[in-house]
Enzyme design. Structure first.
Site, PDB file in Angstrom:
ATOM      1  N   ARG A  53       0.825  -1.222   0.000  1.00 61.80           N
ATOM      2  CA  ARG A  53       0.000   0.000   0.000  1.00 61.80           C
ATOM      3  C   ARG A  53       0.856   1.267   0.000  1.00 61.80           C
ATOM      4  O   ARG A  53       0.411   2.335  -0.398  1.00 61.80           O
ATOM      5  CB  ARG A  53      -0.974   0.019   1.196  1.00 61.80           C
ATOM      6  CG  ARG A  53      -1.737   1.349   1.293  1.00 61.80           C
ATOM      7  CD  ARG A  53      -2.949   1.287   2.197  1.00 61.80           C
ATOM      8  NE  ARG A  53      -2.677   0.730   3.498  1.00 61.80           N
ATOM      9  CZ  ARG A  53      -2.130   1.398   4.521  1.00 61.80           C
ATOM     10  NH1 ARG A  53      -1.796   2.664   4.398  1.00 61.80           N
ATOM     11  NH2 ARG A  53      -1.925   0.796   5.673  1.00 61.80           N
TER      12      ARG A  53
ATOM     13  N   TYR B  35     -12.308  14.820 -19.786  1.00 59.26           N
ATOM     14  CA  TYR B  35     -12.993  13.536 -19.625  1.00 59.26           C
ATOM     15  C   TYR B  35     -14.188  13.708 -18.671  1.00 59.26           C
ATOM     16  O   TYR B  35     -14.061  14.362 -17.623  1.00 59.26           O
ATOM     17  CB  TYR B  35     -11.972  12.529 -19.073  1.00 59.26           C
ATOM     18  CG  TYR B  35     -12.547  11.229 -18.588  1.00 59.26           C
ATOM     19  CD1 TYR B  35     -13.302  10.425 -19.429  1.00 59.26           C
ATOM     20  CD2 TYR B  35     -12.316  10.787 -17.292  1.00 59.26           C
ATOM     21  CE1 TYR B  35     -13.821   9.222 -18.975  1.00 59.26           C
ATOM     22  CE2 TYR B  35     -12.822   9.587 -16.836  1.00 59.26           C
ATOM     23  CZ  TYR B  35     -13.588   8.814 -17.691  1.00 59.26           C
ATOM     24  OH  TYR B  35     -14.098   7.628 -17.243  1.00 59.26           O
TER      25      TYR B  35
ATOM     26  N   ASP C 126      -3.360  16.471 -17.923  1.00 54.95           N
ATOM     27  CA  ASP C 126      -3.674  15.068 -18.170  1.00 54.95           C
ATOM     28  C   ASP C 126      -3.174  14.753 -19.585  1.00 54.95           C
ATOM     29  O   ASP C 126      -3.690  15.290 -20.567  1.00 54.95           O
ATOM     30  CB  ASP C 126      -5.191  14.844 -18.051  1.00 54.95           C
ATOM     31  CG  ASP C 126      -5.594  13.387 -18.271  1.00 54.95           C
ATOM     32  OD1 ASP C 126      -4.911  12.684 -19.040  1.00 54.95           O
ATOM     33  OD2 ASP C 126      -6.606  12.957 -17.681  1.00 54.95           O
TER      34      ASP C 126
ATOM     35  N   LYS D  57      -4.452   3.184 -20.396  1.00 59.96           N
ATOM     36  CA  LYS D  57      -4.496   3.458 -21.830  1.00 59.96           C
ATOM     37  C   LYS D  57      -3.129   3.184 -22.485  1.00 59.96           C
ATOM     38  O   LYS D  57      -2.696   2.049 -22.488  1.00 59.96           O
ATOM     39  CB  LYS D  57      -4.998   4.891 -22.029  1.00 59.96           C
ATOM     40  CG  LYS D  57      -6.235   5.256 -21.183  1.00 59.96           C
ATOM     41  CD  LYS D  57      -7.433   4.450 -21.573  1.00 59.96           C
ATOM     42  CE  LYS D  57      -8.755   4.709 -20.903  1.00 59.96           C
ATOM     43  NZ  LYS D  57      -8.919   5.292 -19.621  1.00 59.96           N
TER      44      LYS D  57
END
Ligand code: PLP
Length: 382
Positions: A50, A104, A176, A201
């Protein structure tokens, strides 16, 4: 080795390749372990998955930092987690975030429904009005957020021009870069402070994992890491390992995807069934000159407006055999979707129309198939 390595070499070997010991694996093994043995009495930072310091997590972070030309980077469990944590790292209650309107849909919903809870105001600017950015600044503006190549109209945002404003006003610029990939555009080289990517992506490129990444200065990544340890969206070691494998072929995939997209856009522009083709590689695209100046290549994504609207779009989609009707993008397989039902579902029909994404709009993510087969599939479906 002192010369800066090329992007393909960094993607395969990292930015400081070293000769490993004999009989060690040539490829990073999967460390599918939540925890690691601690030396007795050590007060060093413990290794815990984590915490983002599992060897698979560090291997891809180092490689991605090299690709973006950043001091450091970190991977998280999704592109959305990357967007959320990058913003939370630079914004405080009472701050104002100025964002591009061309983003987005998921990011837009995150800003509109969640950021208010942290006392962060968000307002939007149409990025094709350069003077609008300055006018929209408020005394409490702390950061600007844009997507470099927008979804789904493939508009190109002038990152260097916006970076001039953020520098003058001491603001953070978050970009982004998902639709570009670092092969095509590296925002930090153009004045951005933080680059965010959905590694789901292009970085991974095989449509088989969900991941996100953030690159920037060591201090920003330290703060993002602190937040990730508390909020918990670390990347799983197996997803990290698959990302490392995917990243090794990033340049090869992207070059092919760009070539396929250009060929498809040029073909579609000659077909009356499409009333508009949105691809910055076409000289008719409003940002063709800017894309040529800023980018290496024009991307693997094409926006197609069906002249016959939704009905024509449905008929076309129903007859595709090779191109898969699915959301997401940038994998080796070509994907096509209707933004009204996917990325921009949360945005009302009226605003979609105003944004230039009317119903009947299709977003095509070009894969790595043979171009003749892709063109035959698209032509057959028409
Ligand atoms: C531009 C952009 N940024 C961020 C995201 C979110 O990424 P993820 O689905 O990996 O959370 C997406 C998802 O489609 C996207 O298109």
């Amino acid at each position: 080795m002192t010369k800066r390595l090329g992007l393909s070499t960094i993607a395969i070997h990292g930015r400081t390749p070293h000769r490993g010991a004999d009989w060690t694996p040539a490829v990073t093994p999967i460390y599918q372990s939540a925890t690691f043995r601690n030396p007795l009495g050590s007060d060093a930072d413990v290794l815990y998955t984590r915490y983002g310091n599992n060897p698979n997590q560090r291997a891809i972070a180092e490689r991605y930092a090299g690709l973006e030309g950043a001091e450091d980077a970190i991977f998280v469990a999704s592109g959305m987690a990357a967007t959320a944590l990058a913003h939370l790292a630079v914004l405080r209650p009472g701050d104002h975030l100025l964002a591009s309107r061309w983003i987005y849909g998921g990011t837009r919903t995150l800003f509109d429904t969640e950021f208010g809870r942290f006392g962060i105001e968000v307002s939007y600017v149409d990025p094709d009005h350069p003077r609008a950015w300055r006018k929209a600044l408020r005394p409490n503006t702390r950061a600007i957020f844009v997507e470099a190549l927008t979804n789904p109209l493939m508009r190109v945002v002038d990152v260097p021009a916006i970076a001039k404003i953020t520098r003058e006003h001491g603001l953070a610029l978050l970009v982004d870069g998902t639709f570009c990939s670092p092969v095509m555009f590296r925002p930090l080289e153009h004045g951005a402070d933080i680059v965010i990517t959905s590694a789901t992506k292009y970085l991974n490129g095989h449509s088989d994992i969900i991941a996100g990444a953030i690159a920037g200065s060591s201090s920003v990544i330290e703060e993002v890491t602190r937040l990730m340890r508390l909020w918990g969206p670390s990347i799983d070691p197996h997803a990290a390992w698959l990302t490392e494998r995917g990243m090794k072929t990033l340049s090869l995939r992207v070059e092919r995807q760009h070539r396929n997209a250009m060929a498809i856009a040029q073909w579609a522009a000659t077909r009356p069934a499409f009333s508009a083709v949105h691809y910055p590689g076409l000289t008719t695209h409003p940002d063709h000159a800017l894309a040529t100046e800023l980018f290496s290549g024009y991307g693997g994504m094409v926006g197609l407006m069906m002249a016959g609207g939704v009905e024509a779009a449905q008929r076309f989609l129903a007859h595709l055999r090779l191109v898969t009707h699915a959301p997401s993008l940038a994998g080796v397989e070509s994907l096509i979707c209707e933004p009204r039902l996917t990325s921009h579902k949360g945005v009302g029909a009226e605003e979609r129309e105003a944004l230039g994404i009317p119903d009947g709009f299709l977003r095509l993510s070009c894969g790595c198939e043979d171009i003749d087969d892709l063109l035959a599939d698209l032509a057959g479906a028409l």
